[in-house]
Design a protein around this motif. Structure first.
Motif, PDB file in Angstrom:
ATOM      1  N   ARG A  15      28.951  37.462  51.931  1.00 29.34           N
ATOM      2  CA  ARG A  15      27.613  37.736  51.399  1.00 29.34           C
ATOM      3  C   ARG A  15      27.566  39.341  51.211  1.00 29.34           C
ATOM      4  NH1 ARG A  15      22.959  39.961  51.975  1.00 29.34           N
ATOM      5  NH2 ARG A  15      23.059  40.060  54.095  1.00 29.34           N
ATOM      6  N   ARG A  16      28.028  39.943  52.232  1.00 31.68           N
ATOM      7  CA  ARG A  16      27.823  41.405  52.525  1.00 31.68           C
ATOM      8  C   ARG A  16      28.821  41.980  51.481  1.00 31.68           C
ATOM      9  NH1 ARG A  16      27.460  43.372  58.385  1.00 31.68           N
ATOM     10  NH2 ARG A  16      26.131  41.726  59.301  1.00 31.68           N
ATOM     11  N   TYR A  17      30.086  41.433  51.658  1.00 32.73           N
ATOM     12  CA  TYR A  17      30.949  41.817  50.643  1.00 32.73           C
ATOM     13  C   TYR A  17      30.882  41.926  49.107  1.00 32.73           C
ATOM     14  CZ  TYR A  17      35.566  41.710  48.062  1.00 32.73           C
ATOM     15  OH  TYR A  17      36.593  42.287  47.308  1.00 32.73           O
ATOM     16  N   LEU A  18      30.269  40.792  48.860  1.00 40.99           N
ATOM     17  CA  LEU A  18      29.742  40.919  47.491  1.00 40.99           C
ATOM     18  C   LEU A  18      28.548  41.750  46.967  1.00 40.99           C
ATOM     19  CD1 LEU A  18      29.496  36.918  46.759  1.00 40.99           C
ATOM     20  CD2 LEU A  18      30.929  38.459  45.650  1.00 40.99           C
TER      21      LEU A  18
ATOM     22  N   GLU B 121      30.360  44.976  46.833  1.00 47.97           N
ATOM     23  CA  GLU B 121      31.074  45.061  45.613  1.00 47.97           C
ATOM     24  C   GLU B 121      30.252  45.303  44.354  1.00 47.97           C
ATOM     25  OE1 GLU B 121      34.617  45.100  44.786  1.00 47.97           O
ATOM     26  OE2 GLU B 121      34.410  45.612  46.624  1.00 47.97           O
ATOM     27  N   GLN B 122      28.970  44.788  44.218  1.00 49.11           N
ATOM     28  CA  GLN B 122      27.946  44.805  43.287  1.00 49.11           C
ATOM     29  C   GLN B 122      27.463  46.347  43.285  1.00 49.11           C
ATOM     30  OE1 GLN B 122      26.887  42.350  40.749  1.00 49.11           O
ATOM     31  NE2 GLN B 122      26.394  44.176  40.129  1.00 49.11           N
ATOM     32  N   GLN B 123      27.414  46.666  44.472  1.00 48.34           N
ATOM     33  CA  GLN B 123      26.835  48.369  44.430  1.00 48.34           C
ATOM     34  C   GLN B 123      27.780  49.197  43.904  1.00 48.34           C
ATOM     35  OE1 GLN B 123      25.657  48.896  48.588  1.00 48.34           O
ATOM     36  NE2 GLN B 123      23.892  47.822  48.514  1.00 48.34           N
ATOM     37  N   ASN B 124      29.029  48.944  44.337  1.00 53.34           N
ATOM     38  CA  ASN B 124      30.160  49.691  43.631  1.00 53.34           C
ATOM     39  C   ASN B 124      30.384  49.437  42.229  1.00 53.34           C
ATOM     40  OD1 ASN B 124      31.309  50.645  46.155  1.00 53.34           O
ATOM     41  ND2 ASN B 124      32.611  48.959  46.436  1.00 53.34           N
TER      42      ASN B 124
ATOM     43  N   ARG C 273      40.437  50.232  40.557  1.00 51.29           N
ATOM     44  CA  ARG C 273      40.081  50.211  41.903  1.00 51.29           C
ATOM     45  C   ARG C 273      40.549  48.962  42.727  1.00 51.29           C
ATOM     46  NH1 ARG C 273      35.339  48.790  42.906  1.00 51.29           N
ATOM     47  NH2 ARG C 273      35.499  49.233  45.148  1.00 51.29           N
ATOM     48  N   SER C 274      41.011  47.876  41.632  1.00 49.21           N
ATOM     49  CA  SER C 274      41.424  46.654  42.257  1.00 49.21           C
ATOM     50  C   SER C 274      42.713  46.508  41.976  1.00 49.21           C
ATOM     51  CB  SER C 274      40.743  45.403  41.345  1.00 49.21           C
ATOM     52  OG  SER C 274      39.268  45.540  41.648  1.00 49.21           O
ATOM     53  N   ALA C 275      43.494  47.674  42.210  1.00 50.31           N
ATOM     54  CA  ALA C 275      44.977  47.502  42.081  1.00 50.31           C
ATOM     55  C   ALA C 275      45.654  47.010  40.980  1.00 50.31           C
ATOM     56  CB  ALA C 275      45.284  46.703  43.209  1.00 50.31           C
ATOM     57  N   TYR C 276      45.143  47.284  39.953  1.00 51.91           N
ATOM     58  CA  TYR C 276      45.818  47.104  38.388  1.00 51.91           C
ATOM     59  C   TYR C 276      45.970  48.330  38.003  1.00 51.91           C
ATOM     60  CZ  TYR C 276      44.138  42.377  38.961  1.00 51.91           C
ATOM     61  OH  TYR C 276      43.773  40.998  39.328  1.00 51.91           O
ATOM     62  N   ASP C 277      47.234  48.591  37.367  1.00 48.79           N
ATOM     63  CA  ASP C 277      47.453  49.693  36.337  1.00 48.79           C
ATOM     64  C   ASP C 277      46.952  49.302  35.045  1.00 48.79           C
ATOM     65  OD1 ASP C 277      50.889  50.414  37.644  1.00 48.79           O
ATOM     66  OD2 ASP C 277      48.882  51.290  38.267  1.00 48.79           O
ATOM     67  N   VAL C 278      46.348  50.300  34.346  1.00 55.05           N
ATOM     68  CA  VAL C 278      45.933  50.390  33.141  1.00 55.05           C
ATOM     69  C   VAL C 278      46.363  50.919  32.139  1.00 55.05           C
ATOM     70  CG1 VAL C 278      43.589  50.385  31.988  1.00 55.05           C
ATOM     71  CG2 VAL C 278      43.600  49.592  34.415  1.00 55.05           C
TER      72      VAL C 278
ATOM     73  N   THR D 133      31.441  43.521  35.778  1.00 54.14           N
ATOM     74  CA  THR D 133      32.808  43.717  36.248  1.00 54.14           C
ATOM     75  C   THR D 133      33.212  42.768  37.185  1.00 54.14           C
ATOM     76  OG1 THR D 133      31.877  45.418  37.849  1.00 54.14           O
ATOM     77  CG2 THR D 133      32.814  46.207  35.829  1.00 54.14           C
ATOM     78  N   LEU D 134      32.356  42.311  38.159  1.00 47.49           N
ATOM     79  CA  LEU D 134      32.952  41.203  39.289  1.00 47.49           C
ATOM     80  C   LEU D 134      33.200  40.004  38.431  1.00 47.49           C
ATOM     81  CD1 LEU D 134      30.212  41.545  41.813  1.00 47.49           C
ATOM     82  CD2 LEU D 134      32.122  42.915  41.507  1.00 47.49           C
ATOM     83  N   GLU D 135      32.439  39.577  37.436  1.00 46.65           N
ATOM     84  CA  GLU D 135      32.750  38.389  36.535  1.00 46.65           C
ATOM     85  C   GLU D 135      34.283  38.708  35.966  1.00 46.65           C
ATOM     86  OE1 GLU D 135      30.525  37.589  33.230  1.00 46.65           O
ATOM     87  OE2 GLU D 135      31.496  35.806  32.728  1.00 46.65           O
ATOM     88  N   LEU D 136      34.494  40.051  35.556  1.00 46.53           N
ATOM     89  CA  LEU D 136      35.597  40.286  34.682  1.00 46.53           C
ATOM     90  C   LEU D 136      36.721  40.209  35.629  1.00 46.53           C
ATOM     91  CD1 LEU D 136      37.304  41.503  32.098  1.00 46.53           C
ATOM     92  CD2 LEU D 136      36.491  43.643  33.122  1.00 46.53           C
ATOM     93  N   LEU D 137      36.535  40.752  36.842  1.00 48.54           N
ATOM     94  CA  LEU D 137      37.535  40.718  37.678  1.00 48.54           C
ATOM     95  C   LEU D 137      38.204  39.285  38.237  1.00 48.54           C
ATOM     96  CD1 LEU D 137      36.753  43.834  40.128  1.00 48.54           C
ATOM     97  CD2 LEU D 137      38.709  43.550  38.735  1.00 48.54           C
ATOM     98  N   ALA D 138      37.145  38.221  38.312  1.00 52.73           N
ATOM     99  CA  ALA D 138      37.191  37.024  38.641  1.00 52.73           C
ATOM    100  C   ALA D 138      38.104  36.372  37.447  1.00 52.73           C
ATOM    101  CB  ALA D 138      36.018  36.277  38.660  1.00 52.73           C
TER     102      ALA D 138
END
Lengths: 184, 123
Positions: free
Chosen positions: A21-24, A27-30, B25-30, B110-115
């Motif tokens: 939960r904290r990781y997410l 990540e959202q804050q980032n 940031r997530s270790a991909y080259d762009v 961006t979280l959805e995109l990364l997933a």
């Protein structure tokens, strides 16, 4: 023994869920910080007026999520807002708005943003003044959000606040540069 | 181990910057392209592991670019995620018919995109 192991396992599972939960959350804050950093960077990476107006447009379209916006600057005599850029709205309708008239005119006169229900006018989602110090030098009006957006989120409000605080200065700098280029 | 490479295609500098930062940031080259026509050329040259393709662009839109990429032997297998401001079924269906593998709507989460990226090409 088994009870003890079960209890340890249960606690470890809980800890893992909490860490996830904290990781997410982090990540959202980032992700939110990236949005804000990019928006600020784009506003200030050029002294070309067209590029700054484009940056404002792109922030609203790509980051906030609306394809209906209007950007205004205060007229020379300070009595009205003049449309300087728009996307997805009828430009003629917003060509000139006297200060104090309607939600948009009031935002510029009072230097206070209106967001969400407070926006008042039909179709207006938010309107923020573009500030230079303590004076409004323009405004950005955001109308309908994209269909997939169900309202403004905290990040959107932060982005609008960033436009309020920084877009006015960015546009003002382009005016100075243009004036210096025009002067003999 | 070499990092996976992603081609980001969008006429908006803001959108490209966001995606570059989130992916970098997530270790991909762009690598980037500003429109569909450039995307087709860059895809052939760089052979990325995945393409993020905006739909509405000048010169060549994302749908046509995707069709072109699918038509080329060397780029045919590259997965494509469409990035669109329009989430309506018609647009989504057009995207899939052009050959895309998935889509995300703007403003991009961006979280959805990364997933979605990870699900297609891993890390």
């Amino acid at each position: 023994m088994t009870d003890e192991m079960d209890e340890k396992l249960r606690r470890l599972s809980e800890e893992q869920r909490e860490l996830e939960r904290r990781y997410l959350e982090v990540e959202q804050q980032n992700s939110d910080l990236i949005n804000l950093w990019v928006a600020s960077n784009r506003l200030h990476e050029s002294l070309d007026r067209r590029q700054v107006l484009l940056a404002i447009q792109e922030i609203v379209i790509n980051l906030v999520g609306s394809e209906e916006l209007a950007v205004f600057e205060l007229s020379e005599d300070g009595s009205a807002l003049e449309l300087v850029d728009s996307f997805g709205v009828e430009a003629k309708k917003f060509a000139r708005i006297p200060l104090g008239l309607g939600s948009i005119g009031q935002v510029a006169r009072e230097g206070q943003s209106v967001v969400g229900d407070a926006a008042g006018e039909e179709g207006l989602t938010a309107c923020v003044p573009l500030m230079l110090g303590s004076h409004a030098v323009g405004a950005v009006a955001v109308f309908r959000l994209l269909p997939q957006k169900d309202g403004l989120k905290p990040l959107d409000r932060d982005l609008l606040e960033l436009l309020r605080a920084q877009a006015g200065l960015a546009l003002y700098c382009t005016r100075i540069v243009r004036k210096r280029a025009d002067d003999p | 181990m070499a990092r996976k490479k992603i081609l980001v295609v969008d006429d908006s500098g803001t959108a490209r910057m966001i995606e570059q930062m989130a992916l970098g940031r997530s270790a991909y080259d762009v690598v980037q392209a500003k429109d569909g026509a450039e995307a087709v050329q860059v895809a052939r040259k760089e052979l990325p592991d995945l393409i993020l393709m905006d739909v509405t662009m000048p010169r060549m839109d994302g749908f046509e670019a995707c069709r072109n990429i699918r038509a080329q032997e060397e780029t045919r297998q590259i997965p494509v995620i469409m990035v669109t401001t329009r989430g309506e079924p018609v647009s989504v269906e057009t995207g899939y018919r052009s050959g895309c593998n998935d889509y995300v709507t703007k403003p991009v989460d961006t979280l959805e995109l990364l997933a979605k990226v990870r699900s297609l090409i891993g890390e």
